[in-house]
Design a protein around this motif. Structure first.
Motif, PDB file in Angstrom:
ATOM      1  N   LEU A 162      37.878  -3.282  17.136  1.00  0.00           N
ATOM      2  CA  LEU A 162      38.499  -2.482  18.195  1.00  0.00           C
ATOM      3  C   LEU A 162      40.015  -2.440  18.024  1.00  0.00           C
ATOM      4  O   LEU A 162      40.638  -1.380  18.075  1.00  0.00           O
ATOM      5  N   MET A 163      40.592  -3.617  17.780  1.00  0.00           N
ATOM      6  CA  MET A 163      42.052  -3.700  17.662  1.00  0.00           C
ATOM      7  C   MET A 163      42.522  -2.921  16.434  1.00  0.00           C
ATOM      8  O   MET A 163      43.555  -2.263  16.463  1.00  0.00           O
ATOM      9  N   ILE A 178      42.748   0.632  17.296  1.00  0.00           N
ATOM     10  CA  ILE A 178      43.928   0.924  18.120  1.00  0.00           C
ATOM     11  C   ILE A 178      45.178   0.966  17.256  1.00  0.00           C
ATOM     12  O   ILE A 178      45.979   1.908  17.327  1.00  0.00           O
ATOM     13  N   THR A 185      43.631  -2.320  25.512  1.00  0.00           N
ATOM     14  CA  THR A 185      43.264  -1.025  24.932  1.00  0.00           C
ATOM     15  C   THR A 185      43.896   0.132  25.704  1.00  0.00           C
ATOM     16  O   THR A 185      44.581   0.978  25.114  1.00  0.00           O
ATOM     17  N   THR A 186      43.678   0.159  27.017  1.00  0.00           N
ATOM     18  CA  THR A 186      44.195   1.306  27.789  1.00  0.00           C
ATOM     19  C   THR A 186      45.714   1.307  27.782  1.00  0.00           C
ATOM     20  O   THR A 186      46.348   2.350  27.660  1.00  0.00           O
TER      21      THR A 186
END
Lengths: 710, 505
Positions: free
Chosen positions: A106-107, A110, A378-379
C-alpha cells in the motif's frame, strides 16, 4: 533422469513484475538518479522526463503488486544480500532484503503515485519558470523516491535505518535546493540536525534490538529467518520464553521492550515532526513547493509513522510506549493546529496542518488503531499532496507571493486550482464525505473505544486533544481557503494571476478526485450498517485476500488487535458506552462533523466577506505567542546555547586539554627521543666506526656471557 | 614438471649471466661511441638487460625451476652448481625477481637524471655489475661465493654513491660508505674464518652437517656466527651497522639510493635467511642468534623511526625509514621458532615484505629523484605545494608513503600485517608491540611529507619544468605494482612460502 530444461527458469519470469519483482520500484528511480547525475543536462526536460518514466513505471509495478496480493499472492520476504554473516549460528547476521506485505504494498503505491504526480507538477513549477540547476533537482528527487521506496521495502530494522537516513539526506538536499539564499540553506541544516537528533535514539534502538534479540527482522517468512524480533519479544511476554532474548540494565523483559520502543520512537518523532522535534518542518517550506508536497505527503514525514506501523506488533506489547505515543500524538495534533490559526502565509498554514495531521496518526497508533493510522496516512497523503500542489499553483500564479493577505478572489481566475484545493481542504477539515472525514473519524473512534474500555486513562486526554484539534483544523482550513480564493482581489497580482500549465493541472485533478472518493476504502463510521467485508482497508491489512501463511502470521491487523487486547500486551479493551459499536461509530462521526462545521461557519462569518478584516489582531498577546510558535525555536536555541554549548565546551576542553595533551605529550616525548637519537649520527666517519665496533663488542660480550663461550 | 627438453643446469644462473653480459655490452657500446651523448641507447641496453634477467627469473620461478617437483619433498629440488658453490632454488629466484625488478626501475629512472652526467656508460655498467653480485648472493651456497658476491655488490655501490664527483655530499657519502663497508667486510671475513676453523668447511651444506654432528669449538663458532651476523647487518643497514646509510643515501644520486636501499638490502637479507635459518638453524645452542636478531630488530626499528621524526631532509627521512624497514623484516629471523610450519609463515612474511618493499621504497626514492631533477630542494618545506604541480607523481608518492606506513592503500598493508601475525606465531608479543608502536611513530613522518605535498601552500611559484618520461614511467610502474600487490598479495605470499619451505623445512 534429465534435469530441468535450462529455459524453464527464464520462462517463469513475469513480463510485468509485481510482487515477485517489487524491488524494481525502488531500482527505477535509482537508475534515473545515476542517469540524471551523469547526463542530466542532455536529457529531455533536464531530467524530468526520465524521472516521470521511472516513477510511472514504479507506480505501475506497485499497482501490480497490490493487484497480485488482492488476488491471493504473497507475502514475499526475501534476503537479497548478506552484509555480515554470523558464524555458524553465533553472532549477528546483518542482511538487506525485501518484505512485501499489504502494508508495504500500500505504502509503495502511495509513494509511487505521489512521486509521479510531483514529478509531473515540477515540469510546470520548475521547468516552465526557468529555474537553473534542474538536473540537481531531479537527481535528488529520484534519489528521494528511491530511498523512501527502499525504506518501505526493508525487511529489517537496520536496513530501515539506513534508508531512513538516506531519506533525511535527500530532504536536506531538496529543502536547500536554492542554497544560494540564506533561508533555504539554514532551513536545510535545521531539518537535518533536528531529525538527526531523533535518529540518535533510533540508532541506539537498532543496536539495542540487535543486542537483545540477535535479529532485526520484521518478519519470518524468508527461509533462514527463524523468528522476527517482534515475534521473539511476543513469545517472551506471552509464553515467558525468554530464551533468545537478553535484557540489559537490570530491566525486566517488559520494561526493556518499552525502552527499546521509546528509543526507536525517537527517530519517528524527529522524522514525523512530532512535538518537541517538529520545529524543522515549518522552516522546510523554504524548499520548492513540489518538494514540500513530496516530503509531507509520502516520503520524509510519512517515514516516521510508517516505521511505527511496520513494527506495530512490538509497540502493541508495551502499554507505556503506546500511552506515550498517544499523548505525544494528541498533543501535537492540538498544539500545531493552534499555531496554524494565525499564520499569514499559505504554506505555513499547510506546514502546521501537516504536523497536526501526523499527530493524529500517532494518536491512532497509540490509541490502538493500527488500521485507522494507516488509513489516515493514506488519505492524508492524497489530500496533503493536493493542497501543497494547489498552493504551488497559487504561488506560481501570484509570482511567488505567499502571503494570503496579498491574495483574495482567485477562485474565478483559477477554476481548476480552486475546485481541487477546495476538495483537499474539505478533506483536511474532515467534512463528510471527503476522504479526511472517514480516516480522522476512525482515528478518534479507535482512541475513544479503547479509552472507554478502561485500558489507559491517558487515552481520554489524548482523545480530548484530538477532538479540540478537529475544531481548530476546520477553522484554519476555511480561513485559508477564504483568504486565498474568496472576496475581492487585494493586490494587482491577485487581480491578474499568472496562468498555470497543463502539467500542473493534471496532478491537481487526479488528487482532487481521489480526495473525494478515497474514504470508500474504509467507511468505518457506518460500520454498524455495512456488511462485514465492506471495510476494505481493514480486510486488506488483515490479509483477508491472502493465504494462510500471512493470515496466521504476526503482521496482520488481527494479530495486532490480539496482542493489544491481551494482558501480556497492552491490555486494552473496548468500551462502547452502552451504545454498541455501530451506533457509537455513527455518533462519533456526527459529533466530529458538527464540531467541524461550526468553526467552518465561524470562519465564513469572519473571513467570508469581500473585504475580510485581520481578526487575529484582536487576539492580542495570544496572537504574539502563536505567531512565535510558542517560542519553540527560541527555547531550543536557548537550550542549545545555555545548556548544550557549555557541555560541549567542557567536553572540548577535556578533549583538547587531557586527551590531546596525552597525545601531544607522547608525540613530544617521541620528538625529544628522536632529537637525542639524531645526535648519535654525528657525520664523522670515525665515530661511526667506533660505535659500530662498540655495538659489536657489546653483542659479543652479551652472548659470550649468556652463551657460555668464556 | 613434464618438460620435453630440460635445459642444462648451468642455465639456472641465466639471470646473473644476463646482467653481467649487459654490463659488458654497455662498456663495449661506450668504447664504440664514447662521447656520452647517447644516453637513451645506454638506458635502453640497461633496461633491456634488466628485463631479460627479470624474465629469466620470473620464468624459472613460475616454471618451477629449482623447486620441488610433484614427487619430491618440499625441501628438495634445488639445482646445485659448480661443486655446490652455487644453488638455484625457490628463494634465490624469488629474490632475483625482486632485485631485477628494482634494477629495471632504477635504470629507467636514471635516463633523465643522468642527462648531464659525464660517465653514463660506467654508471649503468656499475649498476648492472652490482646487481649481478646481488643475484649471485641469492644463489651463494658457500661462504666463499657469498663473500665474493657481497664484495661484487659493495665495490660498485661505493663508486655509484660517489658518482656525482663534483658534489661534496656524494663524495663524502661514498667515502663513508666505503670506510664502514671495509670495516664490516673485515668483520664478515673474520667471522667466516672463525666458522671455518670450527667446522673445517666453507660450503653451506658441509658446515650444516658439521654443526649437526657437533663441533668442539663452540665459542669460536659462536663468535664467528656473531661476526657474520655483523657483516650481514651492514648490508641490510641494521643498527648499529647502519651509520653509513643516511649519509650514503643522502649523498648518492637518488636512483642509486633507491637501488641500494631496496635491492642491496634484499641481497643482504637473502644471505641472512640462508645462512642463519638453513646453515646455523641447529646452532642456536651455541649462539642464540634468534635473541640477537630480536635485539637488533627492536633496536633498529625504534632508533630509526625516532630519529626520522627529527629529520628535515626528505631523503634522510626515507633513509631512516629504510633502516626501520630492515628492523621490521628482521622479525622474520627474530621470531624464529624452529618448528617447521610456524617458521615457514614467519620467513614467508619477511620475504613478502621485502618483495612489496622493493616497489614502494624504490618508488619513494624515485620521487625524490624527480624532485632533485626539478631542483625543488631537499627539505620538507621545499616540497610544499608540490601536489599542484605534479599531481600524478604526488599521488604515487602518497601511495608509496602510506604503503610504507602500512595503510591499506598498497601491498605494504598486507605484508606488515603478515609480519605482525608472524610475531604472534613466533610467540614474540614484545616484538609485535614494538612493530605496532613503531608503525604509529612512522606514520607521523610519512604523513608530514604527504601533508607538505598536498596541504601546505607553496612558498614561491614553482615553475612547471618538463616532465621526464623515463622517471615518470618508473614511478608509475612502481605505484601500479604497489597498488596491485593488494589483490596479488596472495600470489606473492604463496611463492614466498615455497621459498621459505626450501630453506626452513
Amino acid at each position: 533422469m534429465l534435469g530441468t530444461h535450462p529455459l524453464a527458469s527464464s520462462i517463469s519470469i513475469p513480463i510485468v513484475p509485481g510482487i515477485g519483482g517489487a524491488e524494481v520500484t525502488a531500482l527505477f528511480p535509482l537508475v534515473t538518479f545515476v542517469l540524471i547525475l551523469a547526463f542530466g543536462r542532455y536529457l529531455p526536460f533536464k531530467g524530468a522526463f526520465p524521472g516521470i518514466v521511472a516513477t510511472g513505471l514504479g507506480f505501475l509495478v506497485a499497482l501490480a503488486t497490490v493487484v497480485e496480493i488482492a488476488g491471493g499472492a504473497g507475502p514475499r520476504h526475501e534476503t537479497l544480500h548478506t552484509l555480515v554473516a554470523g558464524v555458524s549460528g553465533e553472532g549477528v547476521t546483518l542482511t538487506f532484503g525485501v518484505l512485501i506485505d499489504p502494508l508495504s504494498a500500500l505504502m509503495l503505491t502511495i509513494v509511487g503515485l505521489i512521486s509521479l504526480l510531483v514529478h509531473l507538477f515540477s515540469l510546470g513549477y520548475m521547468n516552465a519558470e526557468g529555474e537553473i540547476d534542474l538536473p540537481r533537482y531531479y537527481a535528488a528527487l529520484s534519489l528521494f523516491t528511491f530511498s523512501m521506496m527502499a525504506f518501505v521495502l526493508s525487511d529489517n530494522l537496520l536496513m530501515s535505518f539506513v534508508f531512513f537516513e538516506l531519506v533525511g539526506l535527500c530532504s536536506y538536499l531538496l529543502i536547500g535546493f536554492w542554497y544560494r539564499e540564506p533561508g533555504p540553506a539554514s532551513a536545510a541544516k535545521k531539518a537535518f540536525l533536528v531529525t538527526r537528533f531523533g535518529d540518535y535514539f533510533f540508532l541506539i534502538g537498532v543496536v539495542a534490538v540487535l543486542g537483545t534479540f540477535g535479529t532485526a527482522q520484521f518478519a519470518s517468512y524468508a527461509p533462514g529467518v527463524e523468528a522476527s524480533f517482534v515475534e521473539i519479544a511476543t513469545d517472551a511476554l506471552e509464553h515467558g520464553e525468554t530464551g533468545e532474548m537478553r535484557t540489559f540494565l537490570g530491566l525486566g523483559e517488559r520494561a526493556w521492550i518499552t525502552a527499546i520502543g521509546l528509543l526507536v520512537l525517537g527517530g519517528a518523532v524527529g522524522k514525523s515532526a512530532q512535538f518537541p522535534l517538529h520545529t524543522w518542518l515549518p522552516d522546510a517550506m523554504e524548499g520548492p513547493t513540489p518538494v514540500s508536497a513530496l516530503i509531507h505527503a509520502a516520503t520524509m514525514v510519512a517515514a516516521g509513522v510508517f516505521l511505527i506501523a511496520r513494527m506495530y506488533g512490538f509497540y502493541a506489547l508495551s502499554p507505556t510506549a503506546l500511552a506515550v505515543i498517544a499523548l505525544v500524538g494528541g498533543f501535537t495534533a492540538f498544539f500545531a493546529a493552534t499555531m496554524a490559526l494565525v499564520k499569514q502565509e499559505l504554506k505555513q498554514v499547510l506546514a502546521y496542518s501537516t504536523i497536526s495531521q501526523y499527530g493524529y496518526m500517532m494518536l491512532a497508533l497509540g490509541g490502538g488503531g493500527y488500521v485507522a493510522a494507516v488509513f489516515h496516512l493514506t488519505t492524508h497523503a492524497i489530500f496533503k499532496a493536493l493542497l501543497f500542489l494547489g498552493a504551488g499553483a497559487v504561488i506560481i500564479a501570484m509570482h511567488h507571493e505567499e502571503n494570503m493577505w496579498e491574495m483574495g478572489g482567485l477562485k474565478d481566475e483559477m477554476r481548476t486550482t480552486y475546485l481541487t484545493f477546495l476538495a483537499g481542504s474539505l478533506a483536511l477539515a474532515g467534512i463528510f464525505p471527503f476522504a479526511g472525514f472517514w480516516s480522522k473519524d476512525e482515528v478518534l473512534f479507535e482512541t475513544l473505544v479503547h479509552a472507554l474500555g478502561g485500558g489507559a486513562p491517558v487515552l481520554f486526554v489524548a482523545y480530548a486533544l484530538g477532538l479540540l484539534a478537529v475544531i481548530l483544523t476546520a477553522f484554519y482550513t476555511f480561513r485559508m481557503v477564504l483568504l486565498t480564493f474568496h472576496g475581492d482581489p487585494r493586490t494587482d497580482t491577485a487581480e491578474d494571476p499568472h496562468s498555470i500549465t497543463l502539467s500542473m493541472k493534471v496532478p491537481l485533478v487526479v488528487l482532487g478526485v481521489l480526495s473525494v472518493v478515497a474514504g470508500v476504502l474504509n467507511m468505518g463510521v457506518f460500520k454498524g450498517f455495512l456488511p462485514e467485508n465492506a471495510l476494505f482497508l481493514e480486510r486488506w491489512l488483515d490479509g483477508a485476500t491472502m493465504g494462510e501463511q500471512f493470515r496466521e502470521s504476526s503482521l496482520t491487523a488481527e494479530h495486532y488487535h490480539h496482542v493489544l487486547t491481551h494482558d501480556f500486551g497492552a491490555g486494552y479493551s473496548s468500551g462502547y458506552a452502552g451504545l454498541g459499536e455501530g451506533n457509537l461509530a455513527l455518533v462519533g462521526g456526527v459529533v466530529a462533523l458538527v464540531l467541524a462545521l461550526i468553526p467552518a461557519a465561524v470562519a465564513w462569518r469572519l473571513y467570508g466577506g469581500a473585504e475580510p478584516d485581520p481578526h487575529m489582531m484582536n487576539l492580542g498577546r495570544i496572537r504574539t505567542v502563536l505567531m512565535n510558535n510558542y517560542y519553540q525555536d527560541e527555547y531550543q536555541v536557548w537550550l542549545a546555547r545555555g545548556f548544550t554549548l557549555p557541555i560541549a565546551t567542557l567536553a572540548n576542553k577535556f578533549d583538547q586539554g587531557i586527551i590531546d595533551g596525552l597525545v601531544d605529550g607522547s608525540g613530544g616525548v617521541s620528538l625529544f627521543a628522536g632529537g637525542r637519537f639524531r645526535q648519535i649520527q654525528t657525520g664523522v666517519a670515525t665515530t661511526y666506526a667506533a660505535l659500530l665496533v662498540l655495538g659489536l663488542l657489546i653483542l659479543i660480550a652479551v652472548f659470550a656471557v649468556t652463551g657460555g663461550w668464556i | 614438471m613434464t618438460e620435453v627438453t630440460t635445459l642444462p643446469d648451468w642455465t639456472a644462473i641465466a639471470p646473473a649471466l644476463a646482467l653481467l653480459g649487459t654490463a659488458f655490452v654497455l662498456l663495449l657500446a661506450d668504447m664504440i661511441d664514447p662521447d656520452d651523448s647517447n644516453g637513451t641507447a645506454l638506458t635502453g641496453i640497461s633496461v633491456t638487460g634488466g628485463l631479460v634477467a627479470l624474465g629469466f627469473a620470473l620464468w624459472y620461478l613460475l616454471a618451477g625451476t629449482g623447486q620441488p617437483g610433484a614427487s619430491q619433498e618440499p625441501t628438495e629440488g634445488a639445482i646445485e652448481l659448480f661443486g655446490d658453490a652455487l644453488v638455484v632454488d625457490g628463494m634465490s629466484l624469488f629474490f632475483s625477481v625482486i632485485i631485477t625488478s628494482v634494477v629495471v626501475l632504477v635504470a629507467l629512472a636514471s635516463h633523465e637524471y643522468l642527462r648531464e652526467h659525464p660517465y653514463q656508460a660506467e654508471y649503468y655498467s656499475l649498476v648492472l655489475l652490482a646487481s649481478t653480485g646481488m643475484v649471485m648472493v641469492t644463489a651463494a651456497n658457500s661462504f666463499v661465493t657469498a663473500f665474493i658476491s657481497i664484495e661484487l655488490v659493495s665495490l660498485p655501490s661505493y663508486a655509484l654513491v660517489a658518482s656525482l664527483k663534483t658534489n661534496e655530499g656524494s663524495v663524502e657519502g661514498g667515502l663513508k660508505y666505503f670506510l664502514i663497508g671495509a670495516l664490516s667486510s673485515a668483520i664478515f671475513a673474520y667471522g667466516i674464518a672463525l666458522v671455518y676453523v670450527a667446522t673445517g668447511s666453507l660450503q653451506f651444506g658441509a658446515v650444516e652437517i658439521a654443526i649437526a654432528d657437533g663441533v668442539g669449538f663452540d665459542s669460536l663458532l659462536g663468535l664467528g656466527m656473531l661476526m657474520i651476523l655483523g657483516g650481514i647487518a651492514f648490508k641490510i643497514a641494521a643498527v648499529p651497522f647502519h651509520f653509513w646509510a643516511p649519509d650514503a643515501y643522502e649523498g648518492a644520486p637518488a636512483p642509486i639510493s633507491a637501488f641500494i636501499s631496496s635491492a642491496s638490502k634484499a641481497a643482504g637479507f637473502v644471505l641472512g635467511f640462508r645462512v642463519f635459518v638453513d646453515v646455523f638453524g641447529t646452532a642456536t645452542g651455541v649462539f642464540d642468534w634468534v635473541d640477537a636478531f630480536l635485539i637488533l630488530s627492536i633496536v633498529t626499528m625504534t632508533i630509526a623511526n625516532f630519529t626520522a621524526l627529527k629529520q628535515d631532509n626528505v631523503k634522510r627521512i626515507l633513509a631512516y625509514s629504510s633502516v626501520a624497514h630492515a628492523g621490521y623484516i628482521l622479525i622474520a629471523l627474530a621470531a624464529f621458532t624452529g618448528s617447521v610450519e610456524g617458521e615457514i609463515s614467519i620467513l614467508g612474511a619477511g620475504m613478502a615484505h621485502l618483495f612489496v618493499y622493493g616497489f614502494m621504497n624504490t618508488g619513494a626514492f624515485l620521487f625524490i629523484a624527480l624532485a632533485e631533477y626539478w631542483d625543488v630542494g631537499r627539505t620538507v618545506e621545499d616540497y610544499h605545494g608540490l601536489g599542484n604541480r605534479a599531481p600524478f607523481a604526488c599521488a604515487a608518492m602518497t601511495v608509496f608513503l602510506f604503503s610504507l606506513a602500512g595503510l591499506p592503500i598498497g601491498g605494504g598493508f598486507f605484508s606488515k600485517f603478515y609480519l605482525l601475525f608472524a610475531t604472534v606465531t613466533g610467540g614474540q608479543e614484545l616484538l609485535g608491540a614494538a612493530l605496532i608502536i613503531n608503525s604509529v611513530v612512522s606514520l607521523f613522518y610519512y604523513t608530514r611529507i604527504v601533508r607538505a605535498i598536498w596541504i601546505e601552500e607553496p612558498g614561491e611559484d614553482l615553475e612547471p619544468g618538463e616532465y621526464p618520461t623515463g622517471l615518470y614511467a618508473a614511478i608509475a610502474v612502481a605505484a601500479l605494482a604497489t597498488i596491485l600487490l593488494i589483490p596479488a598479495f596472495g600470489f606473492v605470499i604463496e611463492y614466498a612460502e615455497i621459498a621459505a619451505r626450501m630453506i626452513g623445512g
